[in-house]
Enzyme design. Structure first.
Site, PDB file in Angstrom:
ATOM      1  N   CYS A  57      47.781  78.923  45.345  1.00  0.00           N
ATOM      2  CA  CYS A  57      47.317  79.912  44.347  1.00  0.00           C
ATOM      3  C   CYS A  57      48.355  81.001  44.099  1.00  0.00           C
ATOM      4  O   CYS A  57      48.389  81.592  43.028  1.00  0.00           O
ATOM      5  CB  CYS A  57      46.051  80.625  44.809  1.00  0.00           C
ATOM      6  SG  CYS A  57      44.827  79.588  45.534  1.00  0.00           S
TER       7      CYS A  57
HETATM    8  N1  LIG Z   1      44.288  78.841  42.268  1.00  0.00           N
HETATM    9  C1  LIG Z   1      43.444  79.532  42.994  1.00  0.00           C
HETATM   10  N2  LIG Z   1      42.616  78.916  43.801  1.00  0.00           N
HETATM   11  N3  LIG Z   1      43.417  80.846  42.849  1.00  0.00           N
HETATM   12  C2  LIG Z   1      42.591  81.737  43.611  1.00  0.00           C
HETATM   13  C3  LIG Z   1      42.318  82.982  42.870  1.00  0.00           C
HETATM   14  C4  LIG Z   1      41.509  83.992  43.630  1.00  0.00           C
HETATM   15  C5  LIG Z   1      41.078  85.169  42.796  1.00  0.00           C
HETATM   16  N4  LIG Z   1      40.533  86.213  43.575  1.00  0.00           N
HETATM   17  C6  LIG Z   1      40.074  84.746  41.754  1.00  0.00           C
HETATM   18  O1  LIG Z   1      38.901  84.790  42.031  1.00  0.00           O
HETATM   19  O2  LIG Z   1      40.399  84.393  40.665  1.00  0.00           O
END
Ligand SMILES: NC(=[NH2+])NCCC[C@H](N)C(=O)O
Length: 415
Positions: A403
């Site tokens: 991420c």
């Molecule tokens: N590619 C990912 N899994 N990204 C995680 C993103 C986390 C972020 N806090 C959201 O809720 O968007």
């Protein structure tokens, strides 16, 4: 070399986009956490140290690391007329409605001479108190004051360090995403300016999806299986309509090689917000998977309709996940490695801290969060090179190494 080149999840990583978490994290408060998609407030100093350790692992392994804030500052520096346009758009998208406030905020931001400082300030958010001296001479505007839930005239963007999500590299182009949440939709403005105006990217990058489209899709759901097959999650963040839309755009684009999309329908939950929170590729024939999705998972094949270019053909795949993956990758066999070996409690705990969310930097070489020791031990046993990074603070944002990175260039894989 092309500006963007990504045709797999595992080819040797040559260039990657990161954002070093900044003062935007200091603007998280208990009342705004949920809206801003955080579960706790990270300790910034330590989060930055952890992030620097991540960048160092990448550099030590031959990856060129570029930062979002630098690309954006270079974009403004190369196009002197652009600052005004960018600031006006930023102010509009921050939800500042009245002319009076627009002007105050414009002047406030425009007083930053240094482009990088300016960009970091737009990321950090603007508290109304910072504008106080300028406000003293004007009446407060009812519209702006009542419409604001907090003291922020422009909200912080704390999720920017998850560079995986605002756009996704696909072949030599990108999906410039429309995001699921209001808070994250503002993040895509930086990618828009970089791809349209940065000297290295301008005119070099095809867009297969645009942030102004009506449906939402996020980069954490987009996986490049090879140069002609994509996997895309249908998830909390990505709508089936967006997948059909990008499918039509890709299939009809003269330079795009993608001819098949596998849509993975995963349960809609906070823990599984994107496909990459439950499933990542780590070697030519190996994937990490969270056992919690194996039951409910449905996979659909999407291909072009030879009789009608406005439509696509959709077919549900009724086979085991490993067989489906092996078939589309064109290899004899695929191994799925369960998060924490499948133990229910350990798997749930480690998945929550992104145990399945690995960044593959070459076939069999992955960057992972150190804290997921059960999963990491298993991955080592399976013969992977496991590069561990510290993760006490970064993990509070609910995202792991995949991420936190957007590959811009990967080498081709010899299958
Ligand atoms: N590619 C990912 N899994 N990204 C995680 C993103 C986390 C972020 N806090 C959201 O809720 O968007």
């Amino acid at each position: 070399m092309t500006a963007i080149h990504v045709t797999s999840e595992i080819g040797k990583l040559k260039k990657v986009l990161l954002h070093r978490p900044g003062r935007e994290l200091l603007n998280l408060t208990p009342d705004t956490l949920e809206r801003l998609l955080f579960d706790d407030i990270p300790f910034l100093k330590v989060a930055q140290e952890e992030h620097d350790a991540f960048a160092k692992i990448l550099r030590d392994n031959g990856v060129e690391v570029v930062y979002l804030e630098d690309l954006m500052a270079e974009t403004l520096a190369a196009n002197p007329g652009l600052r005004e346009q960018f600031l006006k758009q930023f102010i509009d998208e921050a939800g500042i409605k009245t002319e009076k406030y627009k002007k105050i905020v414009y002047d406030f931001l425009n007083s930053y001479d240094d482009n990088k400082e300016l960009i970091l300030k737009t990321m950090e958010g603007i508290n109304v108190n910072e504008l106080d001296s300028k406000l003293r001479n004007i009446e407060n505007s009812l519209v702006d004051l009542v419409s604001d839930e907090s003291n922020f005239i422009a909200d912080p963007m704390p999720n920017l360090y998850f560079t995986r999500d605002p756009f996704g590299s696909i072949g030599n182009g990108v999906s410039l995403n429309r995001m699921y949440s209001v808070t994250r939709n503002r993040e895509t403005i930086y990618a828009e300016y970089i791809f349209d105006h940065h000297p290295e990217y301008k005119g070099q990058v095809d867009k297969y999806f645009d942030r102004y489209n009506p449906f939402h899709i996020e980069g954490g759901d987009i996986l490049n299986l090879n140069d002609h097959v994509l996997a895309i999650g249908i998830s909390q963040r990505t709508q089936a309509d967006a997948i059909e839309m990008i499918a039509k755009n890709l299939f009809s684009h003269k330079d795009a090689k993608i001819d098949t999309i596998l849509a993975f329908n995963i349960p809609n939950s906070r823990a599984f917000m994107h496909l990459d929170t439950v499933f990542t590729q780590i070697d030519k024939d190996k994937f990490t998977v969270h056992p919690g999705i194996m039951g409910p998972l449905q996979v659909f094949e999407i291909t072009a309709d030879p009789d009608n270019s406005n439509e696509v053909l959709v077919k549900e795949m009724n086979d085991k996940l490993e067989n489906i993956l092996a078939r589309y990758l064109g290899i004899p066999k695929v191994e799925l490695i369960m998060c924490a070996g499948g133990d229910k409690i350990a798997a749930e705990r480690e998945q929550w801290n992104d145990g399945s969310n690995t960044l593959c930097i070459a076939p069999g070489v992955i960057v992972v969060y150190e804290r997921n020791d059960v999963t990491n031990a298993l991955l080592k046993e399976k013969g992977l090179t496991v590069l561990e990074m510290p993760s006490a603070e970064l993990s509070r944002g609910r995202g792991g190494p995949r991420c936190m990175s957007m590959p811009l260039v990967r080498e081709e894989v010899e299958w």
